[in-house]
Design an enzyme around this catalytic site. Structure first.
Site, PDB file in Angstrom:
ATOM      1  N   GLN A   1       7.484 -42.361  26.549  1.00 50.02           N
ATOM      2  CA  GLN A   1       6.675 -43.521  26.927  1.00 50.02           C
ATOM      3  C   GLN A   1       6.240 -44.320  25.702  1.00 50.02           C
ATOM      4  OE1 GLN A   1       2.925 -42.586  28.879  1.00 50.02           O
ATOM      5  NE2 GLN A   1       2.737 -44.667  29.651  1.00 50.02           N
ATOM      6  N   LEU A   2       5.560 -43.666  24.791  1.00 49.54           N
ATOM      7  CA  LEU A   2       5.057 -44.375  23.610  1.00 49.54           C
ATOM      8  C   LEU A   2       6.189 -44.711  22.644  1.00 49.54           C
ATOM      9  CD1 LEU A   2       2.589 -45.395  22.044  1.00 49.54           C
ATOM     10  CD2 LEU A   2       2.426 -43.128  21.005  1.00 49.54           C
TER      11      LEU A   2
ATOM     12  N   ASP B   1      15.358 -32.036  16.442  1.00 48.26           N
ATOM     13  CA  ASP B   1      14.407 -31.102  17.045  1.00 48.26           C
ATOM     14  C   ASP B   1      13.357 -30.806  15.984  1.00 48.26           C
ATOM     15  OD1 ASP B   1      12.948 -29.127  18.206  1.00 48.26           O
ATOM     16  OD2 ASP B   1      14.577 -27.650  18.319  1.00 48.26           O
ATOM     17  N   ILE B   2      12.154 -31.321  16.194  1.00 50.12           N
ATOM     18  CA  ILE B   2      11.135 -31.193  15.137  1.00 50.12           C
ATOM     19  C   ILE B   2      10.687 -29.747  14.914  1.00 50.12           C
ATOM     20  CG2 ILE B   2      10.324 -33.578  15.313  1.00 50.12           C
ATOM     21  CD1 ILE B   2       7.856 -32.493  16.868  1.00 50.12           C
TER      22      ILE B   2
ATOM     23  N   TYR C   1       4.805 -31.745  23.360  1.00 57.32           N
ATOM     24  CA  TYR C   1       4.860 -30.997  24.623  1.00 57.32           C
ATOM     25  C   TYR C   1       3.469 -31.175  25.213  1.00 57.32           C
ATOM     26  CZ  TYR C   1       6.217 -27.263  27.827  1.00 57.32           C
ATOM     27  OH  TYR C   1       6.547 -26.543  28.954  1.00 57.32           O
TER      28      TYR C   1
ATOM     29  N   THR D   1      -4.375 -36.641  20.295  1.00 61.04           N
ATOM     30  CA  THR D   1      -4.950 -36.837  21.631  1.00 61.04           C
ATOM     31  C   THR D   1      -6.462 -36.650  21.657  1.00 61.04           C
ATOM     32  OG1 THR D   1      -4.985 -35.854  23.842  1.00 61.04           O
ATOM     33  CG2 THR D   1      -4.430 -34.384  22.064  1.00 61.04           C
ATOM     34  N   ASP D   2      -7.101 -37.241  22.654  1.00 62.83           N
ATOM     35  CA  ASP D   2      -8.538 -36.999  22.860  1.00 62.83           C
ATOM     36  C   ASP D   2      -8.794 -35.586  23.372  1.00 62.83           C
ATOM     37  OD1 ASP D   2      -7.268 -37.559  25.273  1.00 62.83           O
ATOM     38  OD2 ASP D   2      -9.006 -38.562  26.157  1.00 62.83           O
TER      39      ASP D   2
ATOM     40  N   TYR E   1      -3.091 -27.138  25.385  1.00 64.03           N
ATOM     41  CA  TYR E   1      -2.580 -28.419  24.891  1.00 64.03           C
ATOM     42  C   TYR E   1      -3.443 -28.927  23.742  1.00 64.03           C
ATOM     43  CZ  TYR E   1      -1.702 -33.466  24.796  1.00 64.03           C
ATOM     44  OH  TYR E   1      -1.429 -34.748  24.391  1.00 64.03           O
TER      45      TYR E   1
ATOM     46  N   LYS F   1      -2.339 -29.301  19.786  1.00 60.97           N
ATOM     47  CA  LYS F   1      -2.348 -30.626  19.145  1.00 60.97           C
ATOM     48  C   LYS F   1      -3.276 -30.612  17.928  1.00 60.97           C
ATOM     49  CE  LYS F   1      -0.696 -34.116  20.374  1.00 60.97           C
ATOM     50  NZ  LYS F   1       0.613 -34.759  20.044  1.00 60.97           N
TER      51      LYS F   1
HETATM   52  N1  LIG Z   1       1.018 -39.722  27.927  1.00 62.91           N
HETATM   53  C1  LIG Z   1      -0.286 -39.813  27.722  1.00 62.91           C
HETATM   54  O1  LIG Z   1      -1.043 -40.255  28.604  1.00 62.91           O
HETATM   55  C2  LIG Z   1      -0.883 -39.359  26.408  1.00 62.91           C
HETATM   56  C3  LIG Z   1      -2.286 -39.374  26.256  1.00 62.91           C
HETATM   57  C4  LIG Z   1      -2.827 -39.023  25.009  1.00 62.91           C
HETATM   58  C5  LIG Z   1      -2.003 -38.656  23.961  1.00 62.91           C
HETATM   59  N2  LIG Z   1      -0.648 -38.618  24.146  1.00 62.91           N
HETATM   60  C6  LIG Z   1       0.185 -38.258  23.014  1.00 62.91           C
HETATM   61  O2  LIG Z   1       0.988 -39.393  22.741  1.00 62.91           O
HETATM   62  C7  LIG Z   1       2.270 -38.962  22.243  1.00 62.91           C
HETATM   63  C8  LIG Z   1       3.391 -39.614  23.056  1.00 62.91           C
HETATM   64  O3  LIG Z   1       3.282 -39.205  24.409  1.00 62.91           O
HETATM   65  P1  LIG Z   1       4.311 -39.773  25.517  1.00 62.91           P
HETATM   66  O4  LIG Z   1       3.598 -39.780  26.819  1.00 62.91           O
HETATM   67  O5  LIG Z   1       4.965 -40.988  25.002  1.00 62.91           O
HETATM   68  O6  LIG Z   1       5.364 -38.563  25.561  1.00 62.91           O
HETATM   69  P2  LIG Z   1       6.758 -38.493  26.390  1.00 62.91           P
HETATM   70  O7  LIG Z   1       6.937 -39.714  27.221  1.00 62.91           O
HETATM   71  O8  LIG Z   1       6.811 -37.167  27.048  1.00 62.91           O
HETATM   72  O9  LIG Z   1       7.817 -38.525  25.198  1.00 62.91           O
HETATM   73  C9  LIG Z   1       7.916 -37.494  24.253  1.00 62.91           C
HETATM   74  C10 LIG Z   1       9.349 -37.408  23.824  1.00 62.91           C
HETATM   75  O10 LIG Z   1       9.461 -36.397  22.804  1.00 62.91           O
HETATM   76  C11 LIG Z   1      10.611 -35.615  23.106  1.00 62.91           C
HETATM   77  N3  LIG Z   1      10.491 -34.274  22.522  1.00 62.91           N
HETATM   78  C12 LIG Z   1       9.932 -33.167  23.078  1.00 62.91           C
HETATM   79  N4  LIG Z   1      10.069 -32.115  22.257  1.00 62.91           N
HETATM   80  C13 LIG Z   1      10.733 -32.559  21.164  1.00 62.91           C
HETATM   81  C14 LIG Z   1      11.197 -31.935  19.978  1.00 62.91           C
HETATM   82  N5  LIG Z   1      11.015 -30.620  19.760  1.00 62.91           N
HETATM   83  N6  LIG Z   1      11.846 -32.686  19.048  1.00 62.91           N
HETATM   84  C15 LIG Z   1      12.073 -34.006  19.280  1.00 62.91           C
HETATM   85  N7  LIG Z   1      11.658 -34.648  20.389  1.00 62.91           N
HETATM   86  C16 LIG Z   1      11.015 -33.943  21.323  1.00 62.91           C
HETATM   87  C17 LIG Z   1      10.621 -35.572  24.619  1.00 62.91           C
HETATM   88  O11 LIG Z   1      11.892 -35.163  25.082  1.00 62.91           O
HETATM   89  P3  LIG Z   1      11.950 -34.318  26.490  1.00 62.91           P
HETATM   90  O12 LIG Z   1      11.321 -35.198  27.516  1.00 62.91           O
HETATM   91  O13 LIG Z   1      13.426 -34.096  26.670  1.00 62.91           O
HETATM   92  O14 LIG Z   1      11.154 -33.070  26.253  1.00 62.91           O
HETATM   93  C18 LIG Z   1      10.293 -37.021  24.967  1.00 62.91           C
HETATM   94  O15 LIG Z   1      11.439 -37.845  24.961  1.00 62.91           O
HETATM   95  C19 LIG Z   1       2.238 -37.433  22.269  1.00 62.91           C
HETATM   96  O16 LIG Z   1       1.885 -36.970  20.993  1.00 62.91           O
HETATM   97  C20 LIG Z   1       1.131 -37.100  23.248  1.00 62.91           C
HETATM   98  O17 LIG Z   1       0.535 -35.846  22.913  1.00 62.91           O
HETATM   99  C21 LIG Z   1      -0.072 -38.965  25.350  1.00 62.91           C
END
Ligand SMILES: NC(=O)c1ccc[n+]([C@@H]2O[C@H](COP(=O)([O-])OP(=O)(O)OC[C@H]3O[C@@H](n4cnc5c(N)ncnc54)[C@H](OP(=O)(O)O)[C@@H]3O)[C@@H](O)[C@H]2O)c1
Length: 162
Positions: A11-12, A36-37, A61, A101-102, A125, A129
């Site tokens: 998403q981001l 793969d980080i 994750y 994250t918060d 989680y 984080k």
């Molecule tokens: N979404 C929210 O509302 C929210 C709120 C607060 C903070 N955050 C933080 O914001 C950040 C972005 O979130 P997002 O919602 O954009 O996440 P997302 O849509 O789930 O995207 C994360 C991406 O990272 C990939 N990924 C997972 N494990 C990986 C690895 N080992 N190496 C490389 N890539 C990997 C995922 O692939 P797969 O899908 O194949 O696993 C996915 O494409 C994260 O740090 C999250 O903790 C998110």
């Protein structure tokens, strides 16, 4: 500027890639198929040709319930993954932008949180984080950690299936 966005299909990562592209930067989009980080060798081989000036780590994750069921996986991605990127960025003198994250807070404060507030995560989680943040603070030389709350934008959250 050469930018490497990790988690670029998420998403981001999708929206942030667009933002830098529209700004005229060279954007290199990387997701699990390319990097793969959790694996430091994968980081080196994915980035050695790119030689980015800045790495933006949006990979995580972050499915809260799944983190409780799979704490080791959560720690590997959210904690060790951040540590590995910090090591790589320090070695190569790359600026690291890391998204947190918060959920590192307990939510008890009735006013907006500030950076110096005590982090007190209530679940796996949040703990994993926070571990990623601490690794970065201890290892990285040039970095920013951004603690965000719920995201919205053009692209949906992959792990939320929305
Ligand atoms: N979404 C929210 O509302 C929210 C709120 C607060 C903070 N955050 C933080 O914001 C950040 C972005 O979130 P997002 O919602 O954009 O996440 P997302 O849509 O789930 O995207 C994360 C991406 O990272 C990939 N990924 C997972 N494990 C990986 C690895 N080992 N190496 C490389 N890539 C990997 C995922 O692939 P797969 O899908 O194949 O696993 C996915 O494409 C994260 O740090 C999250 O903790 C998110």
């Amino acid at each position: 500027m050469k930018v490497a966005v990790i988690g670029a299909l998420g998403q981001l990562g999708s929206d942030i890639s667009l933002l830098f592209k529209n700004n005229g930067d060279e954007v290199n989009k990387l997701d699990v198929d390319e990097i793969d980080i959790v694996n430091i060798d994968s980081i080196s081989s994915a980035l050695k040709e790119i030689k980015p000036h800045i790495i933006i780590n949006t990979a995580a994750y972050h499915h809260v319930e799944n983190c409780e069921k799979e704490p080791i996986t959560a720690f590997c991605v959210n904690g060790l993954g951040a540590r590995n990127l910090a090591e790589y960025c320090t070695e190569k003198d790359i600026y690291l932008m890391h998204i947190s994250t918060d959920y590192v807070f307990d939510g008890e404060k009735r006013k907006p949180y500030i950076e110096s507030d005590l982090a007190r995560p209530l679940n796996t989680y949040g703990n994993t984080k926070l571990s990623g943040e601490l690794f970065i603070q201890a290892i990285a030389k040039r970095y920013i950690v951004i603690r965000t709350s719920g995201l919205y934008g053009k692209h949906p959250a992959v792990q939320k299936g929305a």
